[in-house]
Design an enzyme around this catalytic site. Structure first.
Site, PDB file in Angstrom:
ATOM      1  N   PRO A   1       0.804  -1.336  -0.100  1.00  0.00           N
ATOM      2  CG  PRO A   1       0.765  -0.937   1.769  1.00  0.00           C
ATOM      3  CD  PRO A   1       1.090  -1.957   1.502  1.00  0.00           C
ATOM      4  CB  CYS A   2       3.323   2.794  -2.426  1.00  0.00           C
ATOM      5  SG  CYS A   2       2.681   3.178  -4.115  1.00  0.00           S
TER       6      CYS A   2
END
Length: 165
Positions: A134-135
């Site tokens: 989850p950047c």
């Protein structure tokens, strides 16, 4: 992590497309590990066979739960390719709880490189498995949204989905 070779020294990469609330995404796997996720509009890689595998089905099911507002962590095995530093950043990103955000600076500190916020940004940009890694949960230290391969509108949409779920 080294991957075993099949046949004539060629790694078998399979990919498949799935319709999601953000559009049609592509995912790829090699040897039972998810290696890539492509946003809508990204051309298909030329070195992958179009074939839905059990791991891809599992990843698609978990993404479906995510888009339905679920906050369960992704449990499919991942194998992103990148440098040792990128790997350390991506490992930290996976520890960010759904619905929360942290700054690039905070991730840099967590990986032991307090002056490497820009390098963290580059690692985020090179993340081959967005959403699953989850950047989109990483923001500027001033609380503002900053770059995202899928665009800032996509980043905001994912963050809103997580906060409302």
């Amino acid at each position: 992590m080294l991957k075993p070779l099949h046949g004539h020294g060629v790694i078998m990469r399979r990919m498949y497309y799935y319709q999601t609330p953000i559009g049609k995404i592509g995912m790829a796997e090699e040897d039972g590990f998810i290696t890539n996720l492509w946003f809508p509009g990204t051309p298909a890689p030329v070195d992958a066979d179009l074939w839905e595998t059990p791991v891809l089905k599992r990843a698609a099911k978990q993404l479906g739960g995510y888009f339905a507002g679920g906050k369960h962590p992704f449990t499919v095995p991942l194998a992103p390719k990148g440098t040792e530093f990128m790997q350390s950043v991506w490992a930290e990103l996976q520890k960010i709880p759904c619905g929360t955000t942290v700054s690039y600076q905070e991730i840099a500190c967590r990986v032991g490189k307090k002056n490497a916020a820009r390098a963290v940004g580059l690692a985020n940009n090179k993340n081959p498995i967005p959403i699953l890694i989850p950047c989109h949960r990483v923001i500027g230290k001033n609380g503002q949204l900053t770059g995202y391969r899928g665009g800032l509108a996509m980043k905001q949409k994912l963050l809103d989905l997580e906060k409302s779920g």
